[in-house]
Structures are given as structure tokens and as C-alpha cells.
Design an enzyme around this catalytic site. Sequence first.
Site, mmCIF file in Angstrom:
data_model
loop_
_atom_site.group_PDB
_atom_site.id
_atom_site.type_symbol
_atom_site.label_atom_id
_atom_site.label_comp_id
_atom_site.label_asym_id
_atom_site.label_seq_id
_atom_site.Cartn_x
_atom_site.Cartn_y
_atom_site.Cartn_z
ATOM 1 N N SER A 33 0.821 -1.203 0.000
ATOM 2 C CA SER A 33 0.000 0.000 0.000
ATOM 3 C C SER A 33 0.861 1.261 0.000
ATOM 4 O O SER A 33 1.601 1.510 -0.943
ATOM 5 C CB SER A 33 -0.963 -0.031 1.192
ATOM 6 N N ASP B 69 -2.217 6.433 -3.960
ATOM 7 C CA ASP B 69 -1.046 5.747 -3.436
ATOM 8 C C ASP B 69 -0.618 4.626 -4.391
ATOM 9 O O ASP B 69 -1.268 4.398 -5.409
ATOM 10 C CB ASP B 69 -1.304 5.250 -2.008
ATOM 11 N N ASP C 182 -0.802 1.420 -4.738
ATOM 12 C CA ASP C 182 -1.741 0.399 -5.220
ATOM 13 C C ASP C 182 -3.125 0.973 -5.494
ATOM 14 O O ASP C 182 -4.074 0.237 -5.753
ATOM 15 C CB ASP C 182 -1.823 -0.785 -4.251
ATOM 16 N N ASP D 53 -5.537 2.342 -3.828
ATOM 17 C CA ASP D 53 -6.743 2.153 -3.026
ATOM 18 C C ASP D 53 -7.028 3.372 -2.145
ATOM 19 O O ASP D 53 -8.134 3.522 -1.638
ATOM 20 C CB ASP D 53 -6.680 0.868 -2.187
#
Length: 566
Positions: free
Chosen positions: A143, A297, A299, A301
Site C-alpha cells: 500500500s 497511493d 496500489d 486504493d
Amino acid sequence: MSYQESLAQWQAAKLPDYLAENLTSYTPEQQEDAFYQNLSFGTAGMRGILGAGTNRMNIFTVRQVTEALARYIDAQGETAKKRGVAISFDSRHFSPEFAKDAARVLSAHDIKSYLFSSLRPTPELSFTVRELDAFAGIMITASHNPKEYNGYKVYGEDGGQMVPEAVETIVTELEKISDIFNITLDLDDKNIQIIDQELDDKYLENIATITVDKELVANEGKSLKFVYTPLHGTGQYIGEKALQQAGFTNYSIVKEQAVIDGDFPTVKKPNPEDAAALEMAINYAQNNGADVVVATDPDADRMGAAVKLADGTFQVLTGNQIAAVLVNYLLTAKKNTNTLPKNGAIVTSVVSSRFASKVADSFGVITADVLTGFKYIAATIDEYEATKEHTFLFGFEESFGYLVKPFSHDKDAIQALVLFAEVSAYYKSQGKTFADGLQELFEKFGYFEEKTISLDFPGIHGNDEMAAIIAKFRDNQPSKIGDLNVIRTQDFSTATETTADGETAKLPQPKANVLKYWLEDGSWVAVRPSGTEPKLKFYIGVESSSQAISQSKIDIITSDLMTYTK
């Protein structure tokens, strides 16, 4: 097994050169930290520093956890194995290798894998699990963590992060695997299917439904000037397609941060929660006359944003502020078109602001509070769809995670990106800015301010140190925090709420190691350890008639909380 015994196993094993070199470079302290425990499987999977060792992310720990997952799927029968597992990965170091090894471990069990050939966002992986009716999903990502980290998230068949009962079974299997160096891989890839464009197109078809007012976007989308940064991650490819198909074309992308690079060379942390991560994008905006900055960010999400103020400076918004404005826009639109359901609900975490909740309440929409972790929001959506008791309208966590529509069952920065642009366009059409819209909500509902304090506790003694601080709160339940009386104490570890006069009631949430204190003026404080990192977090939420008063409350409460850490 002692850490010395684990270390000896690794020293005797045949390792890739880069891991062997890493192992020999460890100091005695680093050896202990790398081997004193197995990497823990927490709220959303496992996450850790890259390197050699049982307490590190590497090909062997990835194979180990995938073998445990495979054994769990084996036990579910042939149908589960044929439904298979969708797998994606982000831009971090070794992410492609980890994803491929995971697929090969599953294939050795004759479990089907649907593997993206290149990086894709976490929410698209969640969508893919649902779209393909896969039994599970794997997302290789850490993340928003620094470059030294990578991680492994596991998803259930609903596209949400795997529920605790299934995780417990996987952890049990994980603990049975003693030889992590000889886990079987199918090097022929016989059960691996590459998926790319078809799933991208289907995901984008669903993203197109996020737009609320197509006429508004058609009129304003070409003129709204904003800056987007994917922070070296997965957001650019899908994010730009999503913006363009919606009708937003007058944006600039931060070119330096559009480069896919696991070193994240332009930021210390690729985290849109961190104002420093938006500095380059804000400079772009000031140089190009843009009014809005949005960031996803690595990834994709989580989404963060900054908006221009009247004096030309930019204000970095909190996740709670973004959520309140988005909720207000969505519910206003539904009310104006007579599509607002009578049983509407927004879903958020127990550590998120009451700001969006107060906005929702003004529309007759309830707020459901769940534990931290978007899987609990996903589970609530599933419950609503099954019982029809409520209609899901929006989900969010204070940590910059939002879900507009549940075709993904995890926080979705691509959805949020498109909606945020539309809301910015709406205020532009009114001769206002997003900042003006936020100020209007403050004036109507009160000045809400929040603060999250994150304390690091790395190393072998970290968990004990965190536990000792939480024990201080439980053993000496505060009757006051700052200069305010505590009127209700919620201990989620016992699912119990206790009032100041001793009355008790059961909490509806599952048990968890979280404490929350409600204060006499509506302010609140929560304490919880992170589920994926060695961090202890304090959350503070206040409201008042002015920003200055709210900030003063935050400062007083913060000072008092810090005494518990000494």
C-alpha cells in the site's frame, strides 16, 4: 524454535544470491529482528520489510503463505479449486516475482490462477475476484508504506479482504509448514491464465457509472484544471483512462511521479495521507494555475487531495473532510432526483470522523460504524444486499479510503478520483471552489477537526511495549481526557460500553483490541494497535463553533494522551 535455529536453517539453505548477500550483511541485532518471529498475518494479510528471514517479505515467506492458502482452498473442494484465485501486484520491488510464485504454488495444487501480466490497482483486483467469480484473490502490495516494504493481501470470494474465520484457518495451516525452502512450484504454469485488457475494460465500464451528473461533467470537465499524481504506482494507467472516459481532459500529470519505480524517488513515503507526498503536485498546480491536486497511493486504493484557497495557497485535505464533501454531493444529487432511498446508509469505521455522519443524518441517512479494516465495510454491504434492511450509499475510512459503488469491495481510489473531479467541477460551475464547499459544510454542521497520532514500536519488544500502553488505559480507565469528562467508554475487546455512572451495554461489532472514549462535548478518542504494522495509533475527533476552538481542543487532548506513553 529460537531465532538462532531459524537463522541456522536459512544459512544452510540454498538462497538466491541477493538474499544470501543480504543475510550475510546483517548485524547481530538485525539477525534477531529478521528471525525472532514469523511475519505476522494481520488485518489485511501480511506486510513487512523486504529481505532474508522469517520476519521479512521474500519469495520463501510468500510461497509459505500461498501454500497455506492453497491448503485452505483444497479443503473447500474441487469447485473452489476450479473457481480459482485472481492475482495482481503493484510497483514495489519483487512484486511481479511474488505474484508469479504465488500463482505457481497454487498451480501445483491444481488451483486455477487468473494473473495480470503487469501491475494493476488493488480495487481492480477486488473487482476481478467478483467479476470472474473467483474463490479468492491475492494482491501483492504494501500500500502506502516506504520503499523498504512489500506485502500480501488475501481476498475472499466477495472481493473483500478475507474474513477473520478464514484467516484463522490459513494461519493454522501456515504454522504447520516448517520447511519453507521446498514448497512445490508448477514451473509449467499449467493452471495460470493471463488476464489484462478484458478485465480493464469491464472495470472501466463500472467506473463510468460513478459519474452522477453527466451534463455537468460534459460542460465543465474540459475546463476544470487540476493536477494528478499516481506517486510512482498503479494509478496512472487506469486512473487516466477513468478520468478521460468521464470527460476530464484538462489535467496535468506529475511526470516525475508517473514513472513506475519501487524506490519512490521523489517522496520519502508514497502516502497521500502525508502532506509532503503532495508537495511536487502542489508546485505543479501553482505553476500551471490549477485549482485542485489529487493523488493516489502505489496500489491506488487510497486517494488524497489538496485544494486552492483564496490567497493562492493550497490546503491538504483530511480523509474525513473529503468524505464529508463527497457524501454531501452524492446525497444532494439523490435528493434532487428523488432517488434517495428511505433506508439509506453510509458505512464507516469507529475511528473516523462524525462529520460525514452529521451530513448524512441531515438527509435521513444512517451511519453504520464498523471496526477498522475495509473488509468490515464490505461485509456490511453484503449484509445489506442480503437482508435489504438498508441501501448502501457510501463507505469510507479516515485513512483516505472511499467506496462509492460496491462493484469493488475494497477502498477504491479510482472511483474516488472520478467523483472528486466531478465535485470540483460542480463547485466551479457555481463560481466556487472545493474549499468553499468544505467551508459551507463547516458553517452548517460545525467545525470538525481530527488528528491521528501514529507511534512506531519496531523490533522484538515492540508488541510488548504497545501492550503495556494499552494496559495503562484499561487498568486506569480515564474519567477525564484533557479537561473534558469521559461520559462513555467503549472497550471493543469485550464488546462492552460503560457509561460514567456505571451502566453497561453490548457493542454490535466483533471483538477487537480497540478502546474508544466519548467526551462530554461530543469529542472522542480511540486507541488501537495497527493490524499490519508495529504501530500504536491514537485517534482524536472534536467539533466546535470555530476552527480555532477545535484545534485548541485537539492540542489539549494530545498533550494528555502522550502522558500514557511515558
